[in-house]
Motif scaffolding. Structure first.
Motif, short mmCIF file in Angstrom:
data_model
loop_
_atom_site.label_atom_id
_atom_site.label_comp_id
_atom_site.label_asym_id
_atom_site.label_seq_id
_atom_site.Cartn_x
_atom_site.Cartn_y
_atom_site.Cartn_z
N SER A 1 0.92 3.80 -3.23
CA SER A 1 0.48 5.19 -3.06
C SER A 1 1.60 6.18 -3.31
N GLY A 2 2.84 5.67 -3.34
CA GLY A 2 3.97 6.56 -3.54
C GLY A 2 4.51 7.16 -2.25
N GLU A 3 3.91 6.79 -1.11
CA GLU A 3 4.41 7.32 0.16
C GLU A 3 5.85 6.84 0.39
N TRP A 4 6.11 5.59 0.03
CA TRP A 4 7.46 5.03 0.07
C TRP A 4 7.94 4.78 -1.36
N THR A 5 9.24 4.76 -1.52
CA THR A 5 9.78 4.43 -2.85
C THR A 5 10.64 3.18 -2.77
N GLY A 6 10.93 2.61 -3.92
CA GLY A 6 11.71 1.36 -3.97
C GLY A 6 12.94 1.48 -4.83
N THR A 7 13.94 0.65 -4.56
CA THR A 7 15.15 0.60 -5.38
C THR A 7 15.50 -0.86 -5.66
N MET A 8 16.39 -1.06 -6.61
CA MET A 8 16.92 -2.38 -6.96
C MET A 8 18.42 -2.39 -6.71
N PRO B 1 0.82 -1.23 0.00
CA PRO B 1 0.00 0.00 0.00
C PRO B 1 0.85 1.27 0.00
N LYS B 2 1.94 1.24 0.74
CA LYS B 2 2.80 2.44 0.84
C LYS B 2 3.55 2.69 -0.47
N LEU B 3 3.99 1.60 -1.12
CA LEU B 3 4.71 1.75 -2.38
C LEU B 3 3.74 2.19 -3.49
#
Lengths: 559, 559
Positions: free
Chosen positions: B154-161, B150-152
């Motif tokens: 919604s864009g509240e959190w971001t992700g990396t590889m 849900p956080k990713l």
């Protein structure tokens, strides 16, 4: 940024492919024999390696900039310039009468290649001066020659070319700069010029601007343009620097590359100038030196291609990734087929560009030494190919160099990207490569194709027993005939493809002639399989005509 | 930097070339009908034009940088990111169960294209997060899904590889990062990772790192690698941010382009992570999302190509130089044959890249909606072509854009050069384009050529009555057969040429199918004359074998 001068390759090309002895056997160049040129190339190579190459990164990282209206150059550039001047390299091709070495263009071109490989930004400075020397030698009055040439040739003073204005780029004839006769043998020059390479610096001495401007009675267009020399400081008859002239650097451009080379916007505000050549004869004077300037720019591309190749090869032979796919390989990524394909592409294309460029330089030397018009025609025909293919090669090889580096290629620290950034403008200035192609299918076919067919005959002779080259030559010959039978705008539509097809076919010619060892035969075999087949497609595009280009509405281009 | 979303072109492709109704008629995507997608594309287009495009230059001029260990992003990027997140675009393709829009990839790909056109640097941020969402949807435990998705989305959190390490680039299996079981359901992750796009930022929330590392009992190579999610701040079960994890940004790279996108060197020092998927199953988890990631990167290339084309066209239609060579022309340089050839090349190649990319996305959607394996095979076959040709097109079109601008193209102020700098890395990351080509001739022909021949059959059907396309298809079919009969390293030697030949032939297929107006027929006629003839030469190179590549000694490469 390590760089090794490719002296063996240079000597191979001179001795085994292009027959340099044709030059050294002339009276004019009898002093420039084989031993002499080997020594010269070795000395220039050492300077490029040891003095200039270390300036490549600093010039990028600490760009030339304007401080209170004065250009400050990158760290070390002043010393690098002094080394070039003291080596005699600025005036290497100039007339010994004024202090030049009088070397053949063939040799100074190779010196130029090495300087461009080592540090393109700085190498542009002497290149600009060399153009100015040539213009003054051909068109300057005796007084101007006596005053300016010794200082320019020694490198004490530097030269610039002021052609472009904001509204007058490829269309030089649209320029608005004015020249008014002061009645005392001088002229008052006013106007703004842009893209002035090395428009100013902090190396000391004088900066001498060659400026195109229009006299009050100059007709519109190129026929009303005159040429003037406009020094930063007005010299007395002995060359002592006097008061500052009415000109200034307005600003420097922020460019994709060549950060070490200051590119100035120049403002002339009634600056004192002296006419070079006759009134309204400015374009003719520019044309004289345009061929050699284009040779010089093609050589810039070649230099960067060589340096980018060396850098990529070094990286590939150190980088290990995954299992090697070949027995007895190096264990590095150079063993991988696709990496090897890229390296061979870079090597082969660079070798071809060098051969085309050297043939152009040699043809010019041979004309200068013998006055045989066939050499002049050959040089004229090859010049647009030299400029466009040389600089395209610079960009394309540098781009492959980035790819060979993988992720490291995108990181500026590596230096691979700088080659691509620096060289990019060479496809644009001194006549865009599109304009070179138009020159090739326009002006350079105005002899009915004589120069083109002479080259093709030579290629055909080389192609005996080489089916792929013979096929390329035959296709190119048919295409040349088809263009000769076409309207001018249809030729222009195919110009870029035709130029490329000619360059690639010439490449097969030179590599075949030079294939005197197993390794050189291997390079030629690679070229034959990977490059020569492109000639068909290029020739198809070259003869596709112009109607296709205009069938799409201009509005629909955006749609 | 004005940019206009090419909505008409998008709808043409969906409706008239690729048959989008095949997707909207499935149960899964029944809500994504024609009106709906037109509205979505229009809304995303507005955001790209109005909010993101103005960030393109500031991101380049004021790069993301490290301040006391914290990344500071370029001016305006935080607001731009908020607009993307609030529009729901981060999770546009994600499962509605966790807040996603559940849109087809076909549509989110076009949204991605527009974001990449407007500001590639910023658009990489949601692209990374989207990859992470996909990985967690497919491989995360229910607890991880409930906490992170849900956080990713919604864009509240971001992700990396986090894949690459200094010694492990293309050879991921060489990685050395370690994971040790803490015995409490968490793992201690240690190691250094490089090239981490958006490894940190100042947008608030959490930065969630997907990290490949090896458990103590992990075998060497790719089979011993596991995948972990390692958040910057350790969240509680409700997603409230707790203490900082043991990880940090060591430095940011100084890159050729993408200055607005921070590329980090990350250090994990016993950082707390949670396993995603089974032990030693990390590579399998990465493979799941690799296809869509490659689709995403191909789309980056497409986006830049479109933007660079628009910019060059605008410039050409304003710039006047010399006399127009055509009656009723615009009076600008767009009338000149060689400039027009460049513009048409840019337009045609961009259109072809877009069609290939969209076909890949649609095939994936159709497989997801129908589970028909033929769509999966088609998407898999097209994916390396999408990635390599899409990104090559980005670079090549941006480079032509510089050339169209002439001298202005070398001046950074214009923005033409930034496109070329920014897009350059897309040919390198997510598997270099050479590796894509190896995938195409290796893994993607392991079905005996079924997927390839299915595409060729489709092209052959389109080619009825189109001689040039039929010829290209026939040549490509023979080449495919020849590669199937070749040893693997011989295939690899021809891989890049084969991929390009396939892309160009596919281009003829799509443009022919879409040629439903006079202008579209004109574009196809140009393409037929200027692009299709290249297939022969590319196929010749594709089947030239590997012996040619190794005939030259490694030592002689330097000679």
């Amino acid at each position: 940024m390590p760089y090794t001068a490719p002296t063996d390759e240079h000597l191979h090309l001179l001795r085994n492919v292009l027959g340099y002895e044709r030059i050294s056997s002339t009276e004019r160049f009898e002093d420039a024999g084989d031993d002499m040129i080997a020594a010269i190339l070795s000395e220039a190579g050492k300077m490029a390696q040891d003095v200039l190459a270390p300036l490549q990164r600093p010039g990028d990282l600490e760009p030339a900039h304007l401080e209170n209206g004065v250009v400050r150059t990158a760290p070390g550039f002043h010393d690098g310039y002094k080394a070039i001047a003291q080596g005699g390299w600025v005036g290497a091709a100039a007339d010994p009468e004024h202090g030049g070495m009088g070397l053949p263009l063939t040799i100074t071109t190779l010196v130029g290649e090495m300087m461009a490989s080592a540090c393109l930004s700085l190498s542009l400075n002497p290149l600009m001066t060399q153009g100015q020397i040539e213009a003054l030698e051909a068109h300057g009055s005796d007084a101007i020659k006596a005053l300016y040439l010794p200082k320019l040739i020694s490198g004490e003073w530097t030269g610039t070319m002021n052609l472009t204005e904001p509204q007058a780029g490829s269309d030089v004839g649209a320029l608005r700069s004015k020249a008014v006769d002061n009645g005392d043998g001088t002229f008052a020059i006013s106007g703004q010029k842009i893209y002035i390479s090395w428009g100013d610096h902090d190396f000391g001495g004088n900066v001498c601007h060659l400026v195109l401007a229009r006299l009050p009675d100059g007709v519109p267009g190129t026929k009303g343009i005159s040429l003037f020399i406009v020094p930063k400081f007005i010299p007395d008859a002995d060359g002592n620097l006097g008061e500052a002239n009415s000109l200034r650097v307005v600003s420097l451009e922020h460019k994709l590359g060549l950060h070490g080379s200051p590119t100035a916007v120049m403002e002339f505000d009634g600056a004192t100038g002296w006419m070079v050549g006759p009134p309204h004869g400015g374009m003719a004077a520019m044309f004289t030196m345009m061929n050699n300037a284009r040779l010089g720019v093609g050589t810039e591309g070649l230099g960067v291609a060589e340096a980018a190749y060396q850098k990529a090869l070094e990286f590939a032979l150190e980088r290990k990734q995954g299992k090697t796919p070949v027995d007895g390989g190096t264990g590095t990524i150079a063993d991988h087929a696709d990496v090897r394909r890229m390296l061979l592409t870079m090597k082969a294309q660079t070798a071809v560009a060098r051969a085309i460029i050297l043939d152009t330089a040699m043809s010019t030397d041979l004309f200068n030494a013998t006055q045989d018009a066939s050499f002049k025609a050959r040089a004229a025909f090859l010049t647009p190919i030299t400029k466009a293919f040389g600089t395209d090669t610079g960009s394309e090889v540098a781009d492959l160099g980035i790819q060979v580096h993988g992720g490291m290629g995108f990181v500026e620290e590596t230096g691979a990207a700088q080659f691509a950034r620096d060289v990019r403008v060479t496809r644009i200035y001194e006549g865009t490569n599109g304009i070179q192609a138009m020159d090739l299918v326009g002006r350079k076919l105005m002899d009915g194709g004589d120069a083109a067919f002479a080259m093709l005959d030579e290629i055909a002779a080389t192609a005996k027993g080489n089916e792929a080259l013979a096929k390329a030559e035959a296709t190119l010959r048919e295409t040349t005939k088809a263009l000769l039978d076409s309207e001018m705008n249809a030729r222009f539509a195919g110009a870029t493809s035709f130029l490329r097809a000619f360059a690639i076919t010439l490449g097969g010619h030179y590599l075949t002639r030079g294939a005197d060892t197993e390794n050189r035969r291997a390079l030629n075999a690679f070229y034959t399989a990977h490059f020569l087949p492109q000639v068909d497609a290029l020739c198809a595009a070259a003869t596709a005509g112009d109607a296709l280009l205009y069938a799409l509405d201009t509005d629909a281009l955006a749609g």
